[in-house]
Enzyme design. Structure first.
Site, PDB file in Angstrom:
ATOM      1  N   ASP A 213      46.218  43.011  40.471  1.00 22.04           N
ATOM      2  CA  ASP A 213      45.958  44.521  40.150  1.00 22.04           C
ATOM      3  C   ASP A 213      47.305  45.351  40.020  1.00 22.04           C
ATOM      4  O   ASP A 213      48.163  44.883  40.403  1.00 22.04           O
ATOM      5  CB  ASP A 213      44.862  45.083  41.001  1.00 22.04           C
ATOM      6  N   ASP A 215      47.640  47.989  42.007  1.00 25.55           N
ATOM      7  CA  ASP A 215      47.517  48.921  42.771  1.00 25.55           C
ATOM      8  C   ASP A 215      46.951  50.188  42.221  1.00 25.55           C
ATOM      9  O   ASP A 215      45.942  50.156  41.377  1.00 25.55           O
ATOM     10  CB  ASP A 215      48.999  49.221  43.461  1.00 25.55           C
TER      11      ASP A 215
END
Length: 293
Positions: A213, A215
């Site tokens: 991802d 973050d």
């Protein structure tokens, strides 16, 4: 037998999404006891292309243990007692750079440790040691992992700083922006103090950080959610197993101690005078520091 005169035994610490190695032959799980407490799980022993291997699921099978409660000292000590000489650490991470998209593997070369509630050394009162962490990972292992990743078509980035946070919560937006301003590339919860302990145990250590991802800093992406991460984890896990199957046969060729110096990291680290050393602690350190004790 010294490391320099023995064949490599490759240890793999599997992070989120990597809970086993299907390609191992002659597989069997074995309990390894450690004076530092309970490791995350039994260790899986086997061979791959004639190379002895040991696998440890960092969070335990079924992902039972959160990052802050992993007994990192017991894990590294158990791997050392199992004969492991080099460790490939596989872990999930968030990305701080647009170019490091989910699915990218980052071969880490530096860490910033922001964990606050973990035992970070095997040494202590009665036997003090100060070990260099200037170069916290094994460049030789990193080279082999990068080559293997490119060989199997994995999107890989060589080099980067891993920010180790305490967790288990993900970052706030303010924290995410702060760590980006520090020049960090990825963020995770598990590689510290693991890397420090592997260095104290004189084992080669390399991190394969698998991006799941962005973050929470990226304006065009949602905040980090577990379900989204799990979907990427499953894909990353397949690629990680392929990477390990490719790199291990290359690693069996080491005939001497690591050229990067990992297997002699304690040569100038002990500072306590021999007559002042605690025999109880020395006994606990028999596997980790037996070469210099």
């Amino acid at each position: 037998m010294s490391v320099s005169s023995s064949k490599p035994i490759i240890g793999v610490i599997g992070g989120s999404g990597v809970y086993g190695l299907d390609a191992l032959e002659d597989k069997h799980w074995r309990t390894i006891e450690s004076p530092f407490g309970q490791p995350s799980d039994d260790l899986l022993f086997g061979t791959l292309d004639g190379v002895q291997m040991v696998f440890l699921p960092r969070h335990g099978r079924g992902h039972r243990i959160p990052p802050a409660e992993v007994n990192y000292r017991a894990n590294i000590d158990a791997l050392k007692r199992a004969g492991v000489t080099e460790i490939i650490s596989v872990s999930a991470c968030g990305s701080f750079e647009k170019e490091l998209a989910p699915g990218t593997f980052v071969i880490i070369d530096q860490f910033i440790d922001r964990t606050i509630d973990r035992k970070k050394s095997f040494f202590g009162t009665g036997l003090v040691a100060h070990i260099s962490m200037a170069n916290p990972v094994c460049s030789r292992l990193g080279d082999k992992l990068e080559d293997a990743a490119r060989q199997v078509g994995i999107s890989v980035h060589r080099g980067g700083t891993y920010l180790a946070m305490e967790g288990p919560q993900f970052s706030s937006l303010a924290e995410s922006e702060l760590y980006r301003s520090w020049g960090c590339q990825v963020i995770g919860m598990t590689n510290m103090p693991e890397a420090k302990l592997a260095r104290e145990a004189e084992m080669c250590y390399a991190t394969v950080a698998m991006v799941t991802d962005y973050d929470c800093w990226h304006p065009d992406h949602d905040a980090v959610e577990v379900l989204t991460i799990i979907e990427v984890l499953m894909k990353n896990g397949e690629k990680a197993r392929s990477l390990i199957e490719t790199v291990v046969p290359v690693l069996k060729g080491r005939a001497t101690a690591c050229s990067a110096g990992c297997h002699h990291a304690l040569d100038n680290a002990l500072i306590t005078a021999p007559e002042a050393r605690d025999p109880v602690l020395m006994k606990k350190l028999a596997a980790v520091a037996g070469r210099v004790l």
